[in-house]
Design a protein around this motif. Sequence first.
Motif, PDB file in Angstrom:
ATOM      1  N   VAL A  64       0.841  -1.206   0.000  1.00 34.47           N
ATOM      2  CA  VAL A  64       0.000   0.000   0.000  1.00 34.47           C
ATOM      3  C   VAL A  64       0.871   1.249   0.000  1.00 34.47           C
ATOM      4  CG1 VAL A  64      -1.780   1.291   1.234  1.00 34.47           C
ATOM      5  CG2 VAL A  64      -1.872  -1.220   1.151  1.00 34.47           C
ATOM      6  N   VAL A  65       1.857   1.284   0.889  1.00 37.32           N
ATOM      7  CA  VAL A  65       2.745   2.455   0.956  1.00 37.32           C
ATOM      8  C   VAL A  65       4.066   2.205   0.236  1.00 37.32           C
ATOM      9  CG1 VAL A  65       1.712   3.219   3.103  1.00 37.32           C
ATOM     10  CG2 VAL A  65       3.742   1.774   3.187  1.00 37.32           C
ATOM     11  N   GLY A  66       4.297   0.964  -0.211  1.00 34.44           N
ATOM     12  CA  GLY A  66       5.505   0.663  -0.973  1.00 34.44           C
ATOM     13  C   GLY A  66       6.735   0.476  -0.113  1.00 34.44           C
ATOM     14  N   ARG A  67       6.604  -0.301   0.977  1.00 32.55           N
ATOM     15  CA  ARG A  67       7.730  -0.509   1.885  1.00 32.55           C
ATOM     16  C   ARG A  67       8.067  -1.989   1.987  1.00 32.55           C
ATOM     17  NH1 ARG A  67      11.027   3.427   3.407  1.00 32.55           N
ATOM     18  NH2 ARG A  67      11.602   2.033   5.127  1.00 32.55           N
ATOM     19  N   LEU A  68       9.351  -2.274   2.206  1.00 30.80           N
ATOM     20  CA  LEU A  68       9.847  -3.622   2.464  1.00 30.80           C
ATOM     21  C   LEU A  68      10.910  -3.511   3.550  1.00 30.80           C
ATOM     22  CD1 LEU A  68       9.890  -6.638   1.723  1.00 30.80           C
ATOM     23  CD2 LEU A  68      11.679  -6.111   0.059  1.00 30.80           C
ATOM     24  N   ASP A  69      10.557  -3.950   4.760  1.00 29.99           N
ATOM     25  CA  ASP A  69      11.432  -3.720   5.909  1.00 29.99           C
ATOM     26  C   ASP A  69      11.515  -4.950   6.801  1.00 29.99           C
ATOM     27  OD1 ASP A  69      12.009  -0.684   5.835  1.00 29.99           O
ATOM     28  OD2 ASP A  69       9.827  -0.750   5.640  1.00 29.99           O
ATOM     29  N   VAL A  70      12.662  -5.072   7.461  1.00 34.59           N
ATOM     30  CA  VAL A  70      12.801  -6.010   8.580  1.00 34.59           C
ATOM     31  C   VAL A  70      12.686  -5.193   9.854  1.00 34.59           C
ATOM     32  CG1 VAL A  70      15.337  -5.863   8.478  1.00 34.59           C
ATOM     33  CG2 VAL A  70      14.238  -7.772   9.661  1.00 34.59           C
ATOM     34  N   LEU A  71      11.883  -5.688  10.798  1.00 36.83           N
ATOM     35  CA  LEU A  71      11.568  -4.922  12.002  1.00 36.83           C
ATOM     36  C   LEU A  71      12.351  -5.464  13.193  1.00 36.83           C
ATOM     37  CD1 LEU A  71       7.672  -4.764  11.482  1.00 36.83           C
ATOM     38  CD2 LEU A  71       9.448  -3.218  10.591  1.00 36.83           C
ATOM     39  N   GLU A  72      13.660  -5.428  13.055  1.00 34.68           N
ATOM     40  CA  GLU A  72      14.543  -5.941  14.105  1.00 34.68           C
ATOM     41  C   GLU A  72      15.613  -4.898  14.413  1.00 34.68           C
ATOM     42  OE1 GLU A  72      14.003  -8.715  15.659  1.00 34.68           O
ATOM     43  OE2 GLU A  72      12.561  -9.701  14.323  1.00 34.68           O
TER      44      GLU A  72
END
Length: 601
Positions: free
Chosen positions: A550-558
Amino acid sequence: MPLNPRLEAVTDRIKTRSHKRRSTYLDRMQAAVDAGPARAHLACGNQAHAYAAMGGDKDALAAGRAPNLGIVTAYNDMLSAHQPFETYPEIIRRAARAAGGTAQVAGGVPAMCDGVTQGQPGMELSLFSRDVIALSAGVAMSHNCFDAAVWLGVCDKIVPGLIMAAASFGHVPAVFVPAGPMTSGLPNDEKAKVRQKFAQGEIGREELMAAEMASYHGPGTCTFYGTANTNQMLMEFMGLHMPGAAFVNPGTPLREALTVAATERALAITAQGNDFRPAGQVLDERAFVNGIVGLMATGGSTNLVLHLPAMARAAGIELTLEDFADISELVPLMAKVYPNGLADVNHFHAAGGLGYMIGELLDAGLLHEDACTVAGDGLRRYAQEPKLKDGVLVWEDGAGESLNDRILRPAGDPFQSTGGLRQLAGNLGQGVIKTSAVDPSRHVIEARARVFHDQASVKAAFQAGEFTEDTIVVVRFQGPAANGMPELHSLTPILAVLQDRGLKMALVTDGRMSGASGKVPAAIHVAPEAAKGGPLAKLRDGDLVRLDAVVGRLDVLEEGFEAREAVTADLSANEFGIGRELFAAFRASVGDSTEGAAVVV
């Protein structure tokens, strides 16, 4: 309708970014044009070699006054889409003679079938075959005997490779000639269900084989809207076909008439005539923007996000993922063709097809109508459809409305307001996702990662029953420098099975998916790739990853992720067997996927 100002701004941005490269390119092409027709500079001995086997065409060739077409063909009969090309050279030679010219097969290029190599070692040569095709076509055209070129190609890497070559010989006019889609067989959604049953062990190989043979059953492109048919769409939107040529079935009178017309047009746009249209003039910024608009409006193959930048660079034009993302925000999704729907390309064509779409998008101000095309008269010609009337080929306006609004919708009432591709960026790098076939409820996936280094390990984990919770499957070391960036299409059935069981599943990879990428969210082409120390190489099993289309993000949340050491992988198994040892230089020199993963430009 005036051009949409936001689309004009994207075009202007591309022009500004490309100014130096494009100016240098155009200067080189103009110098070649100024030198005059190439054959005028060949010695008599050079020409005698070229014409020795041409029989009754020898006198016309030796006189040098009639235009001579060079045919570059990707014919082989292992690609169903290319099998019809076997007879095209003779059709073209006859048509050229009748129109006062000549034609010769300048050379052939390799053409591999990704459908044969899916999940096999040969797939690791697939992306690189595009650059080999460009090189091979360059050899064919290097004889310098041709006043225009007729390019025979359809499928995944073939058209992009041929475009790269046509752009490199941009002082020579170029007309692309398709072969068309096979007639409809087993519906694509039924084929997909059979594949899923096989993946779960519910049916045997005999039933799977019967379904596959009923789907892929005759000459022509596969009927789903994958890379091959996306290529054919591009050739229409970019003005390189005769109008309406893309989706006419092989072996029909209309198909042959369009091939004859393409030959006649190629002769008419040489420097000897009054409507000179060299390929470099057609392949400008407007053409590539129009191609991206078509990609978004049709929900086309993700592979073209790789190919279009490489094609454009060959013409001195620089495209970025930002260009794709911004155009996607502007362009409505007007078509639902499998895997984005149940229809195949024959149904799409019958509903109004590309002609209807181009007319709608022109009226909405979402295409450059003034683009230079091989047909002349701007892009509006491509809103017409070809017909045979009393044996004569004519172009007429289409129905003016969709004939099936479950397949094809007007620009003002689309399936969705934005296009089918989305750029992704975050602390895992840059990538893309095809959203047109993914249910909106799955556009955001947050789950723990399972990290793999090859497809086989994912399949083994599935067969062992290891996927029991929401999972983001990460398959890394699949980029162009690692192993040639094979498609990971064989993962689609098992991920779809898991999703159908109620799990939230997604794929994240520095590799590719098929042009038939379907209903499972897949963040692909992630760059920098793991083999070059990209962020994917720092991921560990259990890391929480968020894919947000939706917002165009690809992240690891660490916390502390960026400080981790990148792992390495043993890639020696990718270095030999099935010709892979021949491509070591390609793996060592290939560019990033964000720039087209190109070797030769």
